[in-house]
Write a protein that holds these residues in place. Sequence first.
Motif, PDB file in Angstrom:
ATOM      1  N   LEU A  29       1.084  -1.454   0.318  1.00 27.24           N
ATOM      2  CA  LEU A  29       0.023   0.281  -0.135  1.00 27.24           C
ATOM      3  C   LEU A  29       1.097   1.841   0.139  1.00 27.24           C
ATOM      4  O   LEU A  29       0.790   2.539  -1.017  1.00 27.24           O
ATOM      5  CB  LEU A  29      -0.398   0.260   1.018  1.00 27.24           C
ATOM      6  CG  LEU A  29      -1.729   1.319   1.048  1.00 27.24           C
ATOM      7  CD1 LEU A  29      -2.902   1.386   0.262  1.00 27.24           C
ATOM      8  CD2 LEU A  29      -3.027   1.528   2.449  1.00 27.24           C
ATOM      9  N   ARG A  30       1.849   1.992   0.832  1.00 27.01           N
ATOM     10  CA  ARG A  30       3.040   2.445   0.840  1.00 27.01           C
ATOM     11  C   ARG A  30       3.460   2.489  -0.741  1.00 27.01           C
ATOM     12  O   ARG A  30       3.011   3.870  -0.884  1.00 27.01           O
ATOM     13  CB  ARG A  30       4.191   2.030   1.831  1.00 27.01           C
ATOM     14  CG  ARG A  30       3.344   2.749   3.452  1.00 27.01           C
ATOM     15  CD  ARG A  30       5.003   2.704   4.562  1.00 27.01           C
ATOM     16  NE  ARG A  30       5.992   1.032   3.960  1.00 27.01           N
ATOM     17  CZ  ARG A  30       5.700   0.284   4.991  1.00 27.01           C
ATOM     18  NH1 ARG A  30       5.173  -0.330   5.676  1.00 27.01           N
ATOM     19  NH2 ARG A  30       7.462  -0.402   4.242  1.00 27.01           N
ATOM     20  N   HIS A  31       4.090   1.532  -1.393  1.00 28.23           N
ATOM     21  CA  HIS A  31       4.376   1.746  -3.058  1.00 28.23           C
ATOM     22  C   HIS A  31       3.145   1.891  -3.772  1.00 28.23           C
ATOM     23  O   HIS A  31       3.266   3.081  -4.710  1.00 28.23           O
ATOM     24  CB  HIS A  31       4.765   0.364  -3.329  1.00 28.23           C
ATOM     25  CG  HIS A  31       5.244  -0.350  -4.318  1.00 28.23           C
ATOM     26  ND1 HIS A  31       6.622   0.824  -4.748  1.00 28.23           N
ATOM     27  CD2 HIS A  31       5.115  -0.228  -5.991  1.00 28.23           C
ATOM     28  CE1 HIS A  31       6.393   0.626  -6.049  1.00 28.23           C
ATOM     29  NE2 HIS A  31       5.936   0.017  -6.867  1.00 28.23           N
ATOM     30  N   GLY A  32       1.902   1.776  -3.534  1.00 29.15           N
ATOM     31  CA  GLY A  32       0.852   2.701  -4.165  1.00 29.15           C
ATOM     32  C   GLY A  32       0.876   3.563  -4.275  1.00 29.15           C
ATOM     33  O   GLY A  32       0.449   4.429  -4.869  1.00 29.15           O
ATOM     34  N   LEU A  33       0.352   4.269  -2.628  1.00 35.57           N
ATOM     35  CA  LEU A  33       0.763   5.530  -2.969  1.00 35.57           C
ATOM     36  C   LEU A  33       1.323   6.012  -3.237  1.00 35.57           C
ATOM     37  O   LEU A  33       1.027   7.662  -4.023  1.00 35.57           O
ATOM     38  CB  LEU A  33       0.441   5.795  -0.505  1.00 35.57           C
ATOM     39  CG  LEU A  33      -0.829   5.020  -0.612  1.00 35.57           C
ATOM     40  CD1 LEU A  33      -0.567   5.127   1.054  1.00 35.57           C
ATOM     41  CD2 LEU A  33      -2.201   6.326  -0.729  1.00 35.57           C
ATOM     42  N   ARG A  34       3.015   5.552  -3.103  1.00 37.72           N
ATOM     43  CA  ARG A  34       4.058   6.457  -3.655  1.00 37.72           C
ATOM     44  C   ARG A  34       3.346   6.742  -4.728  1.00 37.72           C
ATOM     45  O   ARG A  34       3.754   8.306  -5.259  1.00 37.72           O
ATOM     46  CB  ARG A  34       5.302   5.827  -2.999  1.00 37.72           C
ATOM     47  CG  ARG A  34       6.661   6.673  -3.310  1.00 37.72           C
ATOM     48  CD  ARG A  34       7.635   6.287  -2.511  1.00 37.72           C
ATOM     49  NE  ARG A  34       8.425   5.218  -3.506  1.00 37.72           N
ATOM     50  CZ  ARG A  34       7.745   4.098  -3.027  1.00 37.72           C
ATOM     51  NH1 ARG A  34       7.924   4.109  -1.749  1.00 37.72           N
ATOM     52  NH2 ARG A  34       8.212   2.963  -3.577  1.00 37.72           N
ATOM     53  N   THR A  35       3.576   5.520  -5.764  1.00 35.33           N
ATOM     54  CA  THR A  35       3.562   5.852  -7.107  1.00 35.33           C
ATOM     55  C   THR A  35       2.438   7.226  -8.018  1.00 35.33           C
ATOM     56  O   THR A  35       2.645   7.268  -8.801  1.00 35.33           O
ATOM     57  CB  THR A  35       3.486   4.300  -7.550  1.00 35.33           C
ATOM     58  OG1 THR A  35       3.859   3.555  -7.301  1.00 35.33           O
ATOM     59  CG2 THR A  35       2.860   4.947  -8.575  1.00 35.33           C
ATOM     60  N   VAL A  36       1.221   6.296  -7.065  1.00 36.54           N
ATOM     61  CA  VAL A  36       0.060   7.180  -7.202  1.00 36.54           C
ATOM     62  C   VAL A  36       0.634   8.947  -7.109  1.00 36.54           C
ATOM     63  O   VAL A  36       0.730   9.838  -8.068  1.00 36.54           O
ATOM     64  CB  VAL A  36      -1.291   7.326  -6.412  1.00 36.54           C
ATOM     65  CG1 VAL A  36      -2.122   8.143  -6.228  1.00 36.54           C
ATOM     66  CG2 VAL A  36      -1.436   6.034  -7.057  1.00 36.54           C
TER      67      VAL A  36
END
Length: 240
Positions: free
Chosen positions: A31-38
């Motif tokens: 989830l952290r990775h996804g938020l950072r990517t967004v």
Amino acid sequence: MGGPDQDVVGSAVAGSGSSVRVLVCDDHEVLRHGLRTVLRRAPDLTVVAEAADVDEALSLAATVRPDVALLGLETRGPGVQDLVRTMSAKGIRVVLLGEACVGSDAVEALKAGARGYVHVAISPQLLIEYVRAVARGETVLDPSVTGELLSQLDGDRSGDGDGPVHNALTARQQTVAGLVAEGLSNAEIAARLQVSRATVKGHITVALRRLNLRDRTQLAIHVHRAARPGEGPGGLPVEG
């Protein structure tokens, strides 16, 4: 964003000084990775740090001084409400990340000073819009959870859920309702008030619930009826 992508759990990330500085806190690495990517898609947002638990978030917040913190409600560690309270006192605007089913932790965190609640399945563009809105000082509530949140918050304030406290609108909600009655769209209201469309939508959702109305057409009719002579000044009840 400038610079290579990297895993930044427990560390700071260099970012533009003119960007909105965001700290991401959740115990799920994916989830952290996804938020950072967004968030990297927006040139005016910079993820300056990531944390996997409450203690790490507090430590990093003191170091990197973010403008906004995205906080997963399932984050490990005691005192999520204390974390929200501490960050809010330092001028950091906290947005909660949670599921559609709103628990007591979310309500308590909002009472502690959180500036919004966002469903974890939110669309990328709406998440970016919400972070920008919160950075401007607005409060955001995901429409999918607004009703349940208000029900719990109103239940804390009023035992029977009826009466003027339950139905009263804030001054801003009354303003938005009046503009709806004038026939303005959400985009036009947002431009008039210089807020985001998400904020306008949130105000309308709250007003409909507090006045027990079904849609914006009923809201417009309600405003016009309340404005008739003899109905009293201001028409709609205002929360004091």
